[in-house]
Design a protein around this motif. Structure first.
Motif, mmCIF file in Angstrom:
data_model
loop_
_atom_site.group_PDB
_atom_site.id
_atom_site.type_symbol
_atom_site.label_atom_id
_atom_site.label_comp_id
_atom_site.label_asym_id
_atom_site.label_seq_id
_atom_site.Cartn_x
_atom_site.Cartn_y
_atom_site.Cartn_z
ATOM 1 N N UNK B 756 96.197 20.478 60.045
ATOM 2 C CA UNK B 756 96.594 21.522 60.987
ATOM 3 C C UNK B 756 97.235 22.700 60.250
ATOM 4 N N UNK B 757 98.084 22.394 59.285
ATOM 5 C CA UNK B 757 98.731 23.469 58.530
ATOM 6 C C UNK B 757 97.695 24.326 57.828
ATOM 7 N N UNK B 758 96.677 23.687 57.263
ATOM 8 C CA UNK B 758 95.625 24.465 56.595
ATOM 9 C C UNK B 758 94.871 25.323 57.591
ATOM 10 N N UNK B 797 108.099 21.237 60.083
ATOM 11 C CA UNK B 797 107.455 22.057 59.066
ATOM 12 C C UNK B 797 106.346 22.889 59.720
ATOM 13 N N UNK B 798 105.572 22.241 60.577
ATOM 14 C CA UNK B 798 104.455 22.950 61.199
ATOM 15 C C UNK B 798 104.926 24.129 62.058
ATOM 16 N N UNK B 799 105.876 23.902 62.959
ATOM 17 C CA UNK B 799 106.250 25.016 63.843
ATOM 18 C C UNK B 799 106.856 26.161 63.040
ATOM 19 N N UNK B 845 111.699 25.106 52.343
ATOM 20 C CA UNK B 845 111.599 26.557 52.237
ATOM 21 C C UNK B 845 110.878 27.136 53.465
ATOM 22 N N UNK B 846 109.773 26.462 53.842
ATOM 23 C CA UNK B 846 109.043 26.920 55.038
ATOM 24 C C UNK B 846 109.982 26.939 56.236
#
Lengths: 514, 976
Positions: B756-758, B797-799, B845-846
Motif C-alpha cells: 500500500x505504501x508503494x 506509518x501509512x497514514x 521519520x515519516x
C-alpha cells in the motif's frame, strides 16, 4: 514466550508468579530415600544410665546379682499390692525396655500393665517407683505410633504433666522426656499435651541454674511441641514458648542451641503470618550467626530456620538479608557437607525469586562466584538447587543483572548440567536458556549468545536433547534449536558495508518481517 | 462374539488372509477386506479373548504369531480409556485379560512372549498399580520358578514397565508407584541377581546356559538403572555393597564362551558391561556422597576394561560409555587424586586415549564410500557416540587439572607416531592421522562452526606443527595421494584458522585451491569448506582478513577449480562447493567480471538441471545467492549488462514458473526484483507481460511466496507506476485485492502495508482516487475488529506517509468524509497514545514529518474543536523524538508473532545478496525532522502571531517545552 519490556522489568517482578518461584521445602509425602540423617530425632528411648547417681535403686543393682523375673512374674507383681515387688517388677520391665537391641515393647504392652504403671506415676510416696514407671513408659512411648498410643490411652498425659513439678529432679526430667516422645508422635498428641497445659510447668523448669543435661531434654521436648504441621501448633502456645526459645538460643551448649534452632525452624515452616511472629522477635541476627557455627548440628537447623523465613514475603526475606544471611552464604555454599551446600543454595534460590533489588544484593554480597563454583562442581543435590537459583535470577533480574551473571561464568556449568540425569532439572535449564535468549534479543546480542552457547558445547547438548524421551524436554530443546540455531548464517551472509550504496544491506524488518 | 469354535475358525480364516502376500486378498477392492473385517469385530465382547485363545492353542504357528501381533495392536489402540469417549473394551474382557496374560506370556515361545510383554506394558501404563494390584506379586513369584525363560519374560516386562522412571518428572503419583514397586520388587530382584551370578559360576562351562543367564543379568542391570534413577532408594542404599561388589566383579569378568565372532554386533558381555558403566555413572553423578567408597574401584576396573578391549566395532558402545565415565570422573576435584600419579596418567594416555584415536577400518570405509556421513561426523560434530570423540572428551577432561603433564605425555606420542610415519609413509600413514587428531584434541578448548577453535591450549605450538607437518602434505604434487591425511591437513587449517598467522593462511590458499581437484569427495569438499571459512574471517575494521588484492593471482584458477569440482563424481550438488563459490564472488567483487559470461552460463545450466528435482536446499540457496552476486557485481560496473542477465536467466525462470517448481519460485521472484531494480528507465515490456500473472490468487495462497512477491510488486511500482496506470489500469483493483488479502491476515498485514505504501508513494494520484476511501474503510474495519500492535504500527506509518504525500488537509478531509469527527477520534485514540510504539529510523521519520504537517498545515487543527488536540499531539511528537521506544505488547498478543506467522514451515528463504536498499520516502524533503518541526512551527506562528506561543505556554509540559526550545535554537528560528 513473554516479552518483558525493559522498563517494566525495572519495576517489581511483574508477571512472575511468586508462588511458583518461592519454593517451600517440599516435604514430598513420598520419599524413596532413607530417612534423612540430618533431621532431628522424633522419639528417643532412654537406654543410658545417666541418672544412676541420683537413683539409689541403681546403686543396689550393682550390689546384687540381677535376677530377671519372667513376664508372668512381672504381671503378677505389678498387679499385686506388695510395694517392694512392684518396684522390682517395674524395674525389671524398665530394664527389658532399656536393652540395646530389640526391646520387647509389644510384649510389654500386651501384658496390659500400662494402666498400672501410670498409676505408679502418682505414687508421690515412692519416688523410686515413680521414676522406674516413668522410665519404662518413656521407652514404650518411644516406639511406633501404636506404642505411643498405648501409653496415652493408659492415661499417662495428665500424670506426666503433674510429675513435671515433682520435687525430685530426676523424676521431673524423666517426665519431660516421656512427654517429648508423646509430643513427637504427631500433631494430635502434641495438641493434647498443650490442652493438658503442659507448657507452663515445662517452661518453669527453665532457669539459669538448670543443669545442662536436663536443659537438653527440656529443649528437645519443647522442639517437639513446636513440630509438625496439619495443623500447626496453636498460636497461643507458640507465643508462650518463643521467648524461652530465644533465651535457650543464647545458651553455650551446642545441643541446647541445636534443638532450639530446630524448634524455630518448625515454627517458620509455616504460613507467612507465622513466619512474621518469629521475625518480630528479632531473632534473625542470632540465627544467621548460628548458620556460621563450626558445628554442623547447629548449622543445619539454623539454616533451615532462616531458609523457611525467605520462603515468605519480600519484606520477610529482606529482614533475613538485613540480618546478614547473604554474608554467610558464600561459606555455606562451599561447605564440605553436600546437604549444607544444598540447603544454602535453596535459600539463595528463594532470595533470587525476589525483586531485583534483592537480586542486586546477591551480586553485591559476592554470591555469584560461589554459585558458579557450586554449579560446576557441587554435589548433584546441590547443583539441582543451584539451577533453581539461576532460573529465578534470570526470571526476576534486570538485563544488567543477567549480564553480570553470565559474566560470572554461569553458562558453562549450567549447560554442562544438560547432561544431568533428571528431566526436571534439564527442563528448568532449557527454560532458563530461553529466557536468556529473550534478553539477548532485546540487546541485539542473539548471535553472540548463540556463539557462546556453541562454544561451551551447549549446542550439541541441546541438539542431543531433541531425542529425549520426555516430551516437554524434547519440545523445549527443539524450540531453542529452531528459534536460534536453525537459520543459515544470515548475518554472516550480509554484504560488506561501506563499499558502495548497493551493498548497504537493508534492514530485514522493512522487507520481510516474519 | 461367543467363545465358540466357529468363531475361532472364522477368526483364523481372516487372520490367515491378512498374511496373504496378494493384496487383492489382503485388501480386495470390492469385498470386505480381512483387515477391515478384523477392525469391524474388534468392538465385540470376547474378541480379545478369542485372540488369546488362538495364540495359545492354534495348531499353526503362523496363526499364533499373527494372533499375538493383532492382540498387541488391539491393546495399543483400545486399552486407554479416553475421557468423554466410550470404553472400547468391556470390563469383563479387561479383567479376563489381566488375569490370564502374565502366565500366558511366560509360557509362550519367545516370539509371542515379546508381543505379550509389550501388551502388558501398555496395559500396565494405564492400569498399574491401582487397577492391577496383583501384577507385581504375580511377576515376583515367578522368580522362584528357576526357569530362566520365564524369568527373562518377567524381567523384560518389568523393564518395559519401569523404564519410564528414567525420564518422567518427579511427582507424588510417580513416586508412590516407584515406592510400591520397590517394596515388592527390590528384594526379590536382589536375590535373583545374587542367584543368577552364582549360577553363572556353576554353569561357567555351559555356553547355552550362560547366554540365558547373561540375558537376565543385562535386564537386571537395566532394571537397576530404572529403579535408581529418580532418587537413591533406601533399599538400594542399604544393599549397595551387594550390588556394587557384584557389578564390579562382572566388569572384570571374561569368559571365552561368551565371546562372539561377530565384529559389528555387540555381544552379551559387552552389553552387560556397558550397562554397568551406565549404572556406575548414574551413581557417580547423582549419589556421589554414598557412592564415594566404591568409585575408585570402578575407575580402576573400567580403565582395565578399556585397556583390554579390542578395536572391533562391536565394542564401540562399551568403550565410549567407559571412556565417558572416566571423563566425567576425572573432572571432579575430589577424584583428582585418582589420576594424579604420572604413571596413571601415562597409562591412561597410552592405553586408553591413543588406541581409541586410531583411524580404523570402519572409518576408512566411511571415508571412501559414505563420505556424506563421514563429513557430517567429522566436520559437523555428529560424532557424539564415537570412540574418537569419547577419547577426545577424556583428553579435555584430563587437561582441566593436568594440562601440563598430559600435553607432555602426548607430545612424546605425537613425535613417535610422526617418526613411524616418516619411516614408511605408505604403510604408516594412519599413525600420522592419529598424531594430527591427537594434536587437535589436545589443543582445542572451545570451538564454534563460525570461528573454528576459539580457545587453544597454549602449550601446543600450533603454527610450528602446521609448518612442519601439515603444509608438506598439502604441498605434495600428487593431490590424490593419502587422501585421509590431506583431509586431516585441510581440516587443521580450517579449525585453527584463528590461531595460525595470516601469512601461513596465505601460503595455504593456493594449496587449498589445488585440492579442489582431488578425486576424494571428502578432500575436495574440505578444501571448498576451508576456503569458504577463510574468506569469511575478519581482520581489523571488520574488513575481510584476506583481501581481494591478495587473491588476485588466484582468481582464475579458483573459479575454474570450484566449478570443475562440481563436475566431480558425487559432488554435482555439493553445498560446500556452492557456498565457496558464493563466498568467493563476495570477496573477489569486480575481479570476477571477466569470468561472468562463463560463470553465468554454468550457473544457469546447473539451475536448469537441479530444477528438475530440487533436493539439496542449501545447495540451491547458495546457487541463487551466487546468481544475485553475479548480477550485482556486474551491473554495478556496467548497468547495461542487466539485459544479458535477463537473456540468460529468463528462459530458465519461465520454465520454473510454468512447471511450478515451488522450491524455486520465491528465489526467482527475488532475482527478478533485483534485475528490475537495476533498470534505470521505463519498465521493459517483458516485465509488463508478466504483471497480470503476479496477481493470481494461487500464487498468494502460498505463504513462502508472499514476501518476495510483495518485494517484486514494489519494484514494479517504483519503476513502472505510470506504465501500470496507463497500460494496466484495469489491473489496479486486482492489485488492491492483493492488498486486501494481506491486510486481512494478522501475520501478513505488514506486507500489505508495504504494498500500500508503494502504491500511495508511486502511483499517480488520479489513478487511485476512486479507491482511496475504500482503502481507509478497510483499514478502519481491521482497526475496529482485530487490532494488534503490529497493525497499529504499520497503520501509523501509512497514514503519516499519506499525509506527507497528499497533505494534512486531505487526510483530515477523507477521514471526516467517512464519518464525522473521525479525524479527531483517530488522533485522540490512536495517534497520540500509540505513536510511541513506532519503531525503525525511517518509520519514525515519516511519522514525525506527517505529524508536523498535521500540526502546522491543517487549518481545522487551529480553528475547530480539534484545537484541543493540538498540544497533546505536539507533546506526543516530542515524545517520539525523545523518549525510548515503547515496546510493550498486551498480554494476549504475545503469541501472534510466533503462531500466526508461517515461521519455519515456510518455503521462503530470503536471499541476502538480493537485499533491497532501505527506502526513505521523505529523505529528500526532510533531513532533520526536529529542525523541520521548528521551521514549520515558525511558519505557522508567522501566519497567526501569538496563537502558537500562548498554546505552548499554557499547556505544554515543562520538559517538552525545554526540548522544543532546543529545536528552535538549533533551527535558529523563534516563534512569534
Amino acid at each position: 514466550v513473554k516479552k518483558h519490556s525493559q522498563h517494566m522489568k525495572l519495576f517489581k517482578n511483574k508477571g512472575k508468579d511468586e508462588t511458583s518461584l518461592r519454593r517451600q521445602r517440599m516435604e514430598v509425602s513420598i520419599e524413596l530415600r532413607k530417612a534423612k540423617k540430618d533431621e532431628q530425632i522424633l522419639k528417643r528411648r532412654n537406654i543410658s544410665i545417666h541418672v544412676k547417681e541420683e537413683n539409689p535403686s541403681l546403686g543396689q543393682e550393682r550390689a546384687y546379682e540381677i535376677i530377671q523375673p519372667s513376664l508372668e512374674e512381672i504381671v503378677e507383681a505389678v498387679n499385686g499390692e506388695d510395694t517392694e515387688l512392684q518396684l522390682l517388677a517395674t524395674q525389671a520391665t524398665r530394664r527389658l525396655l532399656s536393652r540395646h537391641k530389640d526391646p520387647p515393647i509389644n510384649q510389654i504392652i500386651e501384658l496390659g500393665i500400662i494402666p498400672r504403671m501410670v498409676e505408679f506415676l502418682g505414687r508421690a510416696d515412692n519416688a523410686a517407683l515413680q521414676f522406674e514407671a516413668a522410665w519404662a513408659l518413656t521407652n514404650i512411648a518411644s516406639g511406633t505410633s501404636v506404642h505411643t498410643r498405648a501409653v496415652v490411652e493408659g492415661g499417662a498425659i495428665p500424670a506426666f504433666v503433674s510429675l513435671l513439678s515433682s520435687p525430685h529432679m530426676h523424676i521431673s526430667e524423666q517426665s519431660v522426656w516421656a512427654l517429648g516422645n508423646i509430643a513427637g508422635d504427631g500433631p494430635l498428641y502434641r495438641d493434647a499435651l498443650i490442652a493438658y497445659d503442659v507448657i507452663p510447668p515445662l517452661l518453669a523448669l527453665v532457669s539459669p541454674g538448670t543443669p545442662v543435661g536436663f536443659l537438653r531434654n527440656i529443649t528437645w521436648t519443647l522442639s517437639n511441641l513446636c513440630r509438625n504441621k496439619n495443623p500447626c501448633p496453636p498460636l497461643d502456645a507458640v507465643k508462650t514458648i518463643l521467648p524461652v526459645l530465644i533465651f535457650l538460643l543464647q545458651h553455650k551448649d551446642k545441643e541446647v542451641i541445636s534443638d532450639s534452632c530446630w524448634a524455630v525452624s518448625y515454627l517458620t515452616d509455616s504460613s507467612n503470618d507465622r513466619i512474621q511472629i518469629v521475625v518480630d522477635t528479632g531473632i534473625l541476627p542470632r540465627l544467621v550467626e548460628l548458620m556460621d557455627s563450626p558445628d554442623v548440628n547447629v548449622v543445619t537447623p539454623a539454616l533451615r530456620a532462616v531458609g523457611n523465613v525467605v520462603t515468605g514475603t519480600d519484606e520477610q526475606t529482606q529482614e533475613a538479608i538485613d540480618a546478614g544471611v547473604l554474608t554467610v552464604l558464600p561459606r555455606l555454599l562451599r561447605h564440605t557437607k553436600p546437604v549444607i551446600q544444598k540447603e544454602a543454595a535453596w535459600i539463595l534460590s528463594n532470595i533470587a525469586a525476589g525483586p531485583y533489588q534483592q537480586i542486586q544484593q546477591i551480586i553485591t554480597c559476592g554470591l555469584l562466584p560461589p554459585l558458579v563454583e557450586l554449579l560446576s562442581k557441587g554435589d548433584f543435590k546441590a547443583q539441582k538447587e543451584a539451577v533453581w537459583v539461576v532460573a529465578n535470577f534470570m526470571t526476576g533480574g534486570t538485563v544488567d543483572q543477567v549480564i553480570e551473571l553470565v559474566r560470572a561464568g554461569i553458562l558453562k556449568p549450567l549447560l554442562n548440567l544438560l547432561l544431568a540425569k533428571d528431566s526436571k532439572t534439564i527442563l528448568t535449564i532449557l527454560e532458563t536458556i530461553s529466557k536468556l535468549f529473550l534478553a539477548a534479543e532485546k540487546l541485539g546480542e542473539t548471535e553472540k549468545l548463540c556463539l557462546l552457547v556453541e562454544e561451551l558445547d551447549g549446542l550439541e547438548k541441546i541438539e542431543g536433547l531433541q531425542n529425549h524421551e520426555n516430551d516437554m524436554v524434547y519440545r523445549a530443546a527443539l524450540d531453542i534449536i529452531e528459534k536460534y540455531f536453525s537459520g543459515e548464517e544470515n548475518t554472516d551472509l550480509e554484504p560488506q558495508t561501506g563499499q558502495d550504496g548497493l551493498y548497504d544491506f537493508s534492514v530485514e524488518k522493512q522487507d520481510f518481517d516474519f | 462374539m461367543e467363545l465358540s469354535d466357529a468363531n475361532l475358525q472364522t477368526l483364523t480364516e481372516y487372520l490367515k488372509k491378512t498374511l496373504d502376500p496378494d493384496p487383492a486378498i489382503r485388501r480386495p477392492v470390492y469385498s470386505l477386506t480381512a483387515e477391515k473385517f478384523l477392525e469391524s469385530v474388534e468392538g465385540s465382547q470376547n474378541y480379545p479373548l478369542l485372540l488369546l485363545t488362538l495364540l495359545e492353542k492354534s495348531q499353526e504357528n503362523v496363526i499364533k504369531v499373527c494372533a499375538s501381533v493383532t492382540f498387541k495392536n488391539y491393546i495399543k489402540r483400545n486399552w486407554r480409556i479416553v475421557e468423554d469417549e466410550p470404553n472400547k473394551i468391556c470390563e469383563s474382557d479387561r479383567i479376563a485379560i489381566k488375569a490370564n496374560i502374565v502366565p500366558l506370556m511366560l509360557s509362550s515361545p519367545e516370539q509371542i512372549q515379546k508381543q505379550l510383554s509389550d501388551a502388558i506394558s501398555i496395559i500396565g501404563r494405564e492400569d498399574f498399580p491401582q487397577k492391577w494390584p496383583d501384577l507385581l506379586t504375580e511377576m515376583v513369584n515367578r522368580f522362584q520358578s528357576g526357569d530362566f525363560h520365564v524369568i527373562n519374560g518377567v524381567l523384560r516386562t518389568a523393564h518395559s514397565l519401569f523404564k519410564r522412571y528414567r525420564h518422567e518428572f518427579k511427582s507424588n503419583e510417580l513416586w508412590t508407584e516407584i515406592k510400591l514397586v520397590l517394596d515388592a520388587f527390590a528384594l526379590p530382584l536382589t536375590n535373583l541377581f545374587k542367584a543368577t551370578i552364582e549360577l553363572c559360576s556353576t554353569h561357567a562351562n555351559d555356553a547355552s546356559a550362560l547366554k540365558v543367564l547373561f540375558s537376565s543379568l543385562i535386564l537386571i542391570a537395566k532394571l537397576f538403572y530404572s529403579l535408581n534413577f529418580q532418587d537413591l532408594p533406601e533399599f538400594f542404599e542399604d544393599n549397595m555393597e551387594t550390588w556394587m561388589t557384584n557389578f564390579h566383579s562382572l566388569l572384570t569378568l571374561d569368559n571365552k564362551l561368551l565371546q562372539t565372532d561377530d565384529e559389528e554386533e555387540a555381544g552379551l558381555l559387552e552389553l552387560l558391561k556397558s550397562q554397568i558403566c551406565d549404572n556406575a555413572a548414574l551413581y557417580a553423578q547423582k549419589y556421589d556422597e554414598e557412592f564415594q567408597p566404591y568409585l575408585p574401584r570402578f575407575v580402576t576396573a573400567i580403565w582395565n576394561l578399556l585397556v583390554t578391549t579390542g578395536q572391533e566395532v562391536k565394542y564401540d558402545l562399551l568403550v565410549s560409555n567407559a571412556i565417558q565415565f572416566l571423563a566425567s570422573v576425572c573432572e571432579r576435584p575430589h577424584y583428582k587424586h585418582l589420576f594424579e600419579d604420572q604413571n596413571t596418567l601415562t597409562s591412561i594416555c597410552e592405553k586408553v586415549v591413543v588406541p581409541n584415536m586410531e583411524f580404523r577400518a570402519a572409518d576408512e570405509e566411511a571415508f571412501e564410500d559414505n563420505s556424506e556421513e563421514y563429513i557430517r561426523r567429522d566436520l559437523e560434530g555428529s560424532d557424539i557416540d564415537t570412540r574418537r570423540r569419547a577419547a577426545c572428551d577424556l583428553v579435555r577432561g584430563l587437561c582441566k587439572f593436568f594440562e601440563g603433564p598430559v600435553t607432555g605425555i602426548f607430545s612424546g606420542y605425537v613425535n613417535s607416531m610422526l617418526q613411524e610415519y616418516a619411516k614408511n609413509p605408505s604403510v604408516n600413514w594412519k599413525h600420522k592421522d592419529a598424531a594430527i587428531y591427537l594434536v587437535t584434541s589436545l589443543a582445542s578448548k572451545a570451538q564454534t562452526q563460525k570461528h573454528g577453535i576459539t580457545q587453544a591450549n597454549e602449550l601446543v605450538n600450533l603454527t610450528e606443527f602446521f609448518v612442519n607437518h601439515i603444509q608438506p602434505d598439502l604441498k605434495s604434487a600428487t593431490v590424490n595421494e593419502f587422501p585421509v591425511l590431506k583431509a586431516d591437513g585441510i581440516k587443521y587449517i580450517m579449525i585453527f584458522r584463528n590461531q595460525v598467522p595470516k601469512e601461513q593462511l596465505l601460503v595455504s590458499i593456493p594449496l587449498l585451491i589445488n585440492h579442489l581437484q582431488a578425486e576424494s569427495i571428502v578432500v575436495h569438499t574440505y578444501a571448498a569448506h576451508a576456503l569458504e571459512r577463510l574468506f569469511t574471517m575478519r581482520g581489523t575494521n571488520n574488513a575481510t582478513l584476506i583481501t581481494a588484492a591478495e587473491m588476485a593471482p588466484f582468481v582464475e584458477v579458483l573459479l575454474t577449480n570450484l566449478f570443475k569440482a562440481l563436475t566431480l563424481p558425487g559432488s554435482s550438488e555439493n553445498e560446500y562447493i556452492m557456498k565457496a563459490i558464493m563466498r568467493s564472488f563476495s570477496l573477489l567483487q569486480e575481479s570476477i567480471i571477466p569470468y561472468i559470461p562463463s560463470v553465468i552460463t554454468q550457473l544457469t545450466q546447473k539451475l536448469l538441471a537441479v530444477s528438475k528435482n530440487p533436493s539439496k536446499p542449501h545447495f540451491n540457496h547458495y546457487m541463487f545467492e551466487s546468481i544475485c552476486l553475479s548480477i550485482r557485481i556486474t551491473c554495478k560496473a556496467n548497468p547495461e549488462a542487466v539485459g544479458s542477465f535477463e537473456e540468460a536467466l529468463f528462459l530458465v525462470f519461465t520454465e520454473i514458473l510454468q512447471n511450478d517448481v515451488q522450491e524455486f519460485i520465491p528465489y526467482v521472484f527475488q532475482v527478478m526484483s533485483l534485475l528490475l531494480e537495476m533498470h534505470k528507465n521505463e519498465i521493459p515490456s517483458s516485465y509488463m507481460a508478466l504483471f497480470p500473472h503476479l496477481l493470481q490468487p494461487v500464487l498468494w495462497e502460498r505463504t513462502g511466496n508472499i514476501p518476495p512477491l510483495v518485494r517484486l510488486l514494489q519494484a514494479y511500482l517504483e519503476r513502472g507506476a505510470s506504465t501500470i496506470a496507463s497500460a494496466a489500469a484495469d489491473k489496479i483493483p486486482g492489485l488492491l485485492g492483493v492488498f486486501q488479502k494481506l491486510i486481512a491476515s494478522k501475520a501478513n498485514d505488514h506486507q500489505g502495508f508495504y504494498l500500500l505504501n508503494s502504491i500511495i508513494e508511486h502511483m499517480p494520484p488520479e489513478s487511485v482516487d476512486q479507491y482511496r476511501k475504500q482503502i481507509f474503510i478497510l483499514l478502519f474495519q481491521r482497526l475496529q475488529n482485530s487490532k494488534t500492535t503490529k497493525f497499529i504500527k504499520s497503520f501509523l506509518v501509512f497514514i503519516n506517509l499519506y499525509c506527507v504525500r497528499y497533505g494534512a488537509l486531505a487526510l483530515q478531509e477523507i477521514f471526516d468524509s467517512i464519518q464525522p469527527k473521525m479525524f479527531g477520534m483517530v488522533l485522540e485514540k490512536i495517534i497520540i497514545p500509540e505513536i510511541q510504539k513506532v519503531s525503525g529510523q525511517v518509520e519514525k521519520k515519516i511519522c514525525a514529518v506527517g505529524i508536523t504537517k498535521i500540526l502546522t498545515e491543517c487549518p481545522p487543527m487551529m480553528d475547530t474543536e480539534y484545537t484541543k488536540l493540538w498540544i497533546p499531539l505536539l507533546q506526543a511528537l516530542i515524545g517520539l523524538f525523545e523518549l525510548p521506544e515503547d515496546d510493550t505488547i498486551p498480554d494476549e498478543e504475545h503469541f501472534i508473532d510466533i503462531e500466526d506467522t508461517p515461521g519455519y514451515q515456510t518455503a521462503f528463504s530470503q536471499l541476502a545478496f538480493a537485499g533491497k536498499k532501505e527506502h526513505d520516502p521523505v529523505g529528500q524533503m526532510v533531513n532533520n525532522p526536529r529542525i523541520h518541526l521548528a521551521q514549520s512551527l515558525h511558519k505557522l506562528s508567522t501566519a497567526c502571531p501569538g496563537r502558537v506561543l500562548s498554546m505552548l505556554s499554557t499547556s505544554l509540559n515543562a520538559e517538552a517545552l525545554q526540548y522544543l526550545q532546543g529545536y528552535l535554537q538549533a533551527a535558529s528560528v523563534s516563534l512569534l
